[in-house]
Structure formats: C-alpha cells, structure tokens
Enzyme design. Sequence first.
Site, PDB file in Angstrom:
ATOM      1  N   ASN A   1       0.753  -1.579   0.250  1.00 30.94           N
ATOM      2  CA  ASN A   1      -0.016   0.111   0.597  1.00 30.94           C
ATOM      3  C   ASN A   1       1.248   1.179  -0.090  1.00 30.94           C
ATOM      4  OD1 ASN A   1      -1.954   2.383   1.071  1.00 30.94           O
ATOM      5  ND2 ASN A   1      -3.564   0.736   1.234  1.00 30.94           N
TER       6      ASN A   1
ATOM      7  N   ASP B   1      -0.190   4.503  -0.079  1.00 34.15           N
ATOM      8  CA  ASP B   1      -0.907   5.764   0.773  1.00 34.15           C
ATOM      9  C   ASP B   1       0.179   6.330   1.073  1.00 34.15           C
ATOM     10  OD1 ASP B   1      -3.232   4.477  -0.530  1.00 34.15           O
ATOM     11  OD2 ASP B   1      -4.205   4.322   1.301  1.00 34.15           O
ATOM     12  N   HIS B   2       0.731   5.855   2.068  1.00 27.72           N
ATOM     13  CA  HIS B   2       1.336   7.664   3.165  1.00 27.72           C
ATOM     14  C   HIS B   2       2.781   7.438   2.005  1.00 27.72           C
ATOM     15  CE1 HIS B   2      -1.307   6.752   5.947  1.00 27.72           C
ATOM     16  NE2 HIS B   2      -0.790   5.452   6.181  1.00 27.72           N
TER      17      HIS B   2
ATOM     18  N   ARG C   1       3.000  18.821   2.351  1.00 29.39           N
ATOM     19  CA  ARG C   1       3.280  20.399   1.492  1.00 29.39           C
ATOM     20  C   ARG C   1       3.147  20.560   0.403  1.00 29.39           C
ATOM     21  NH1 ARG C   1       8.476  21.053   3.704  1.00 29.39           N
ATOM     22  NH2 ARG C   1       7.900  23.743   3.275  1.00 29.39           N
TER      23      ARG C   1
ATOM     24  N   HIS D   1      -5.543   3.757  -2.079  1.00 34.75           N
ATOM     25  CA  HIS D   1      -7.448   4.042  -1.468  1.00 34.75           C
ATOM     26  C   HIS D   1      -7.492   5.443  -1.767  1.00 34.75           C
ATOM     27  CE1 HIS D   1      -9.747   4.122   2.437  1.00 34.75           C
ATOM     28  NE2 HIS D   1     -10.577   4.518   1.478  1.00 34.75           N
TER      29      HIS D   1
ATOM     30  N   ARG E   1      -9.666   8.303  -1.540  1.00 32.46           N
ATOM     31  CA  ARG E   1     -10.852   8.519   0.227  1.00 32.46           C
ATOM     32  C   ARG E   1     -11.466   9.229  -0.570  1.00 32.46           C
ATOM     33  NH1 ARG E   1      -9.425   6.469   5.554  1.00 32.46           N
ATOM     34  NH2 ARG E   1     -10.516   7.880   5.506  1.00 32.46           N
TER      35      ARG E   1
ATOM     36  N   HIS F   1      -4.992  11.564   0.237  1.00 36.37           N
ATOM     37  CA  HIS F   1      -3.316  11.087   0.195  1.00 36.37           C
ATOM     38  C   HIS F   1      -3.747  10.831  -1.337  1.00 36.37           C
ATOM     39  CE1 HIS F   1      -5.582   7.441   0.828  1.00 36.37           C
ATOM     40  NE2 HIS F   1      -4.625   7.364   2.730  1.00 36.37           N
TER      41      HIS F   1
ATOM     42  N   GLU G   1      -8.293  -0.094  -3.043  1.00 32.31           N
ATOM     43  CA  GLU G   1      -9.261   0.346  -2.203  1.00 32.31           C
ATOM     44  C   GLU G   1     -10.190   1.897  -1.906  1.00 32.31           C
ATOM     45  OE1 GLU G   1      -6.593  -1.349   1.655  1.00 32.31           O
ATOM     46  OE2 GLU G   1      -7.523   0.577   1.446  1.00 32.31           O
TER      47      GLU G   1
ATOM     48  N   THR H   1      -6.967   6.305  10.187  1.00 30.81           N
ATOM     49  CA  THR H   1      -6.620   5.175   8.897  1.00 30.81           C
ATOM     50  C   THR H   1      -8.173   4.703   9.167  1.00 30.81           C
ATOM     51  OG1 THR H   1      -5.980   3.432   8.291  1.00 30.81           O
ATOM     52  CG2 THR H   1      -5.756   3.820  10.531  1.00 30.81           C
TER      53      THR H   1
ATOM     54  N   HIS I   1      -4.111  -4.524   7.845  1.00 32.05           N
ATOM     55  CA  HIS I   1      -3.870  -3.525   8.937  1.00 32.05           C
ATOM     56  C   HIS I   1      -3.157  -3.813   9.530  1.00 32.05           C
ATOM     57  CE1 HIS I   1      -5.697   0.595   9.168  1.00 32.05           C
ATOM     58  NE2 HIS I   1      -6.399  -0.256  10.635  1.00 32.05           N
TER      59      HIS I   1
ATOM     60  N   GLY J   1       1.438  -1.307   3.989  1.00 30.23           N
ATOM     61  CA  GLY J   1       1.504  -0.113   3.565  1.00 30.23           C
ATOM     62  C   GLY J   1       2.114   0.523   4.844  1.00 30.23           C
TER      63      GLY J   1
END
Length: 248
Positions: free
Chosen positions: A12, A14-15, A23, A48, A50, A55, A75, A105, A196, A218
């Site tokens: 994952n 996402d981060h 930024r 994901h 969202r 993100h 996702e 999350t 998760h 992730g």
Amino acid sequence: MTEATRILLGVNIDHVATLRQARGTRYPDPVKAALDAEEAGADGITVHLREDRRHIQERDVRVLKEVLQTRMNFEMGVTEEMLAFAEEIRPAHSCLVPERREELTTEGGLDVAGQEQRIRDAVRRLAAVGSEVSLFIDPDPRQIEASARVGAPAIELHTGRYADAEDPEEQARELQRVREGVALGRSLGLIVNAGHGLHYHNVEPVAAIDGINELNIGHAIVAHALFVGFRQAVAEMKALMLAAATKR
C-alpha cells in the site's frame, strides 16, 4: 514453493502520497514508489482513493493503471462516486472498505451483514468491468458468511485488533480469531487476504496461517523505507512473509 506455502504481498503506497500532500508538492511520487516496490518483489500495489483525497489522487490511480507490471488493488468506499470511477478505470482488483472522514485510517471492517443488498449491487457493478472484488471485514463469522452470500470472490480480514493487542494473551486470542476466519472463508470458497497494522515484528504469525493468499501492508513499509530505502523495505517484508509461510 508449493501452493500451500505461497503468499503474496500487496504494498500500500498511500502514505507516500500522504508525505507529498503534507506540503502540496509533486514529490515524493507514489508512482515511483509503486514501481520500486514491484522491482523489489511486490505482487501488487494497493491504493485507497478516499472521499477527502487526503493522500492518493485520481491522477495517481490513472497513471498507476497504465504503468504497473503487476496489478492494482483499488480500495474504495461504497459510494456512487467511487463506483463510477472504478467502472471507468477498471482495476484488476477492488476492495470495498468502510470510510469515515474523521478517522486517521480505516478503523474497522465493512458491515456487510447490515447492508447486503447495497454490497451485492456494488460487487455486481465491479465484476461487470472485470474487477475481482474483495470486502474488508472483521474476522467475524457473521460478516464472512454475508460476504459469501453477496457474491464477493474474496475477503480481506482486518488484522487491526491483533496488531493493536496490548499483551501476549490478547494477541493470541486475536490471532486465533484470524485463523478461524481464514478457515471459515476458505470453507465457503472465498479467497482470503488480510491486512491492517501489520509490521516487521508481528507479520510472521499471520503469514504462517494456512490458507491466507495475500497480505496488504503499507505504513510499516513506508516508515522503514525512510531508513533503508523503499526497495529494501519491501524486500525485507517479503522475505519475512515467505519464511513464515514455509512453516504452514
């Protein structure tokens, strides 16, 4: 590697996008992270999108769909906006998840049993564009059985309670719930994935569960990558999983 000891890693990213969005820059690029992850042994890339776009952005998903050598696991919340977008991009895999704006999350599993018709309709729409659908649920027999009834070919068991357990006894209980969930899902003909909260110090007992097809991980990989680089972080996680799977 035999079929019994085979396990897949979905990374994952996402981060990576979280860091970029903090930024409002064009870097770091989650697409580059995805390509590095593939080269390091990832079997798929999870993103994901969202509702609040905190993100991953639509552009990320569109570019990934064109450049990935493995497969995308998209996702998404069960909303008309996301269903329409998924129908447009046609991801190889899609995972329906619960979503609340105020959560940091995804905090729990999807309540499939409480909204079977809605989930069934979403599964049908996604399947119609060639996407293999999984449902992100707690390792609860009621939810697993409902997932089979609505026609989803796969489930992803939420391992958050196992990951967050504060003592060994609680962790053992939660791991057993996951084991039982995997066994039930497999008995119903479902592909069973999990994820998760998994990291380098708790992934092995889950990867060792017979019947688990894939783990989606992730945050731990992105965090470790700050110190060792993205490819090394992915490779280390994959190695831990494969070693654990040989003990099945």
